[in-house]
Write an enzyme that holds these catalytic residues in place. Structure first.
Site, PDB file in Angstrom:
ATOM      1  N   SER A  92      -5.222   4.814   8.550  1.00 59.93           N
ATOM      2  CA  SER A  92      -4.643   4.352   7.287  1.00 59.93           C
ATOM      3  C   SER A  92      -4.038   2.960   7.380  1.00 59.93           C
ATOM      4  CB  SER A  92      -3.571   5.338   6.828  1.00 59.93           C
ATOM      5  OG  SER A  92      -2.667   5.546   7.883  1.00 59.93           O
ATOM      6  N   THR A 194       0.368   4.782   6.181  1.00 56.93           N
ATOM      7  CA  THR A 194       0.889   3.432   5.937  1.00 56.93           C
ATOM      8  C   THR A 194       2.213   3.188   6.647  1.00 56.93           C
ATOM      9  OG1 THR A 194      -0.091   3.438   3.754  1.00 56.93           O
ATOM     10  CG2 THR A 194       1.778   1.953   4.073  1.00 56.93           C
ATOM     11  N   THR A 212      -1.214  -1.558   5.276  1.00 55.60           N
ATOM     12  CA  THR A 212      -1.997  -0.346   5.002  1.00 55.60           C
ATOM     13  C   THR A 212      -3.464  -0.663   4.739  1.00 55.60           C
ATOM     14  OG1 THR A 212      -2.049   1.630   3.584  1.00 55.60           O
ATOM     15  CG2 THR A 212      -1.649  -0.453   2.479  1.00 55.60           C
ATOM     16  N   ARG A 222      -9.333  -1.686  -5.735  1.00 57.84           N
ATOM     17  CA  ARG A 222      -8.039  -1.041  -6.003  1.00 57.84           C
ATOM     18  C   ARG A 222      -6.957  -1.564  -5.033  1.00 57.84           C
ATOM     19  NH1 ARG A 222      -4.117   2.018  -2.899  1.00 57.84           N
ATOM     20  NH2 ARG A 222      -3.041   3.413  -4.317  1.00 57.84           N
ATOM     21  N   THR A 245       5.707   4.934   1.022  1.00 54.37           N
ATOM     22  CA  THR A 245       4.390   5.382   1.454  1.00 54.37           C
ATOM     23  C   THR A 245       3.940   6.465   0.478  1.00 54.37           C
ATOM     24  OG1 THR A 245       3.122   6.354   3.287  1.00 54.37           O
ATOM     25  CG2 THR A 245       5.396   7.082   3.048  1.00 54.37           C
ATOM     26  N   GLY A 246       2.634   6.703   0.426  1.00 48.85           N
ATOM     27  CA  GLY A 246       2.134   7.736  -0.477  1.00 48.85           C
ATOM     28  C   GLY A 246       1.325   7.139  -1.606  1.00 48.85           C
TER      29      GLY A 246
END
Ligand code: SD4
Length: 335
Positions: A92, A194, A212, A222, A245-246
């Site tokens: 990631s 990340t 990331t 994106r 993060t997420g």
């Protein structure tokens, strides 16, 4: 070295060092500004200190070594993040990151120093150490963001080497994904995702960095929260810093890291601020948060820290008092 027990790699479950907050999530309590406890106390601030998202022992250890030698917070976060960018096992961040739907690995990164300077690169192909490119954008250009081909061109001009970022393992994973081509955000990738990192150096200066490969199998083009100021990262040297993060789309809709720093400015502890920021996401009417994760870390000028996520298994590394620990974050969804 003075640090006999420097970097004890300890795994701690539960709340560990993080104070449990009584913040009431999702109400408008974050608008009260009467309590200035986050700003008033200046006795014995904790420094040096490093905090980073997920299980990032080596990255935090690397940053801590920079600080223990008297290095600056900005050098520490850059050096720390480079460790994850070079780690091909991590799918990631940096080399070995999972690609977009077209099979291209595109990287996002940003960095912010104690003077409030900021630099970012978005959607960069073929360059591994995008955190260092972001720093060059911050220091060597009149701009704050470079995107795509322009960012890659700038990196090469600055001496960064082009390389193929798609490892065999990530290529295989992508080929398998293509069989169904279903787009579902992954909640936690093996406790490793990340990296967002915040550091306080011996002079008390705060800096932060975030890097990331973004969401696995994202649409080409994106960009998530990670390279966006106030989204994946925000630092105000007077107050503190935060990183995310997420699922970046949810972080961006609530400008999460900026929100956390502003809440700390109003007197919230880092823990309270992280909880309120998660509350802003999960308490939106009709929000179905079951299938996505967001996790925050924060630190204030005193070196008090906080972390909170929607779901279980978000963790973070923290270095302070000469120890480096991985700590499981508290979380919202206990149902
Ligand atoms: C993004 N926030 O691109 C990043 C991805 C991430 O845990 O942090 N995954 O939305």
């Amino acid at each position: 070295m003075k640090r006999r027990n420097f970097i004890k790699k300890t795994s701690v479950t539960g709340l560990g060092l993080v104070a449990v907050s009584s913040a009431f999530i999702g109400c408008n309590s974050d608008t009260k500004t009467s309590d200035k406890k986050g700003l008033s106390s200046t006795l014995n601030p904790i420094r040096p200190l490093v905090i980073a998202t997920w299980k990032t022992d080596l990255a935090v250890e690397t940053a801590a070594k920079v600080l223990e030698k008297g290095g600056s917070a900005i050098d520490a976060v850059e050096q720390g993040c480079r460790i994850e960018e070079a780690n091909e096992e991590g799918q990631s961040v940096g080399k070995g990151g999972l690609p977009d739907r077209d099979g291209d690995v595109t990287l996002d990164a940003c960095i912010m120093d104690e003077k409030g300077n900021y630099g970012a690169v978005l959607g960069v192909k073929n360059i591994k150490h995008v955190i260092s490119v972001a720093r060059k954008v911050m220091e060597d250009t009149p701009h704050v963001m470079l995107v795509g081909d322009g960012a890659e061109k700038f990196a090469v001009l600055k001496g960064f080497e082009r390389e193929n970022l798609l490892t065999e393992a990530s290529k295989k994973a992508w080929e398998k994904w293509k069989e169904k081509s279903e787009y579902k955000p992954i909640i936690n990738i093996e406790n490793h995702d990340t990296i967002g990192m915040l550091a306080i150096d011996k002079n008390g200066h705060i800096s932060g960095a975030c890097t990331t490969s973004g969401l696995a199998y994202k649409m080409a083009g994106r960009v998530g929260d990670s390279p966006i100021i106030g989204g994946g990262l925000f630092v105000d040297n007077e107050i503190g810093g935060a990183s995310a993060t997420g699922l970046g789309e949810e972080v961006l809709k609530t400008v999460g890291s900026f929100l956390i720093v502003e809440l700390m400015r109003q007197g919230k502890t880092p823990q309270e601020a992280c909880e309120i920021a998660i509350g802003r996401i999960v308490n939106k009417p009709g929000k179905d948060f079951k299938n996505f994760q967001v996790g925050y870390i924060a630190v204030n000028k005193q070196g008090e820290t906080g972390a909170y996520s929607i779901h279980e298994w978000f963790s973070y590394n923290i270095y302070k008092d000469e120890e480096n620990k991985n700590i499981k974050s508290d979380y919202f969804n206990k149902a």
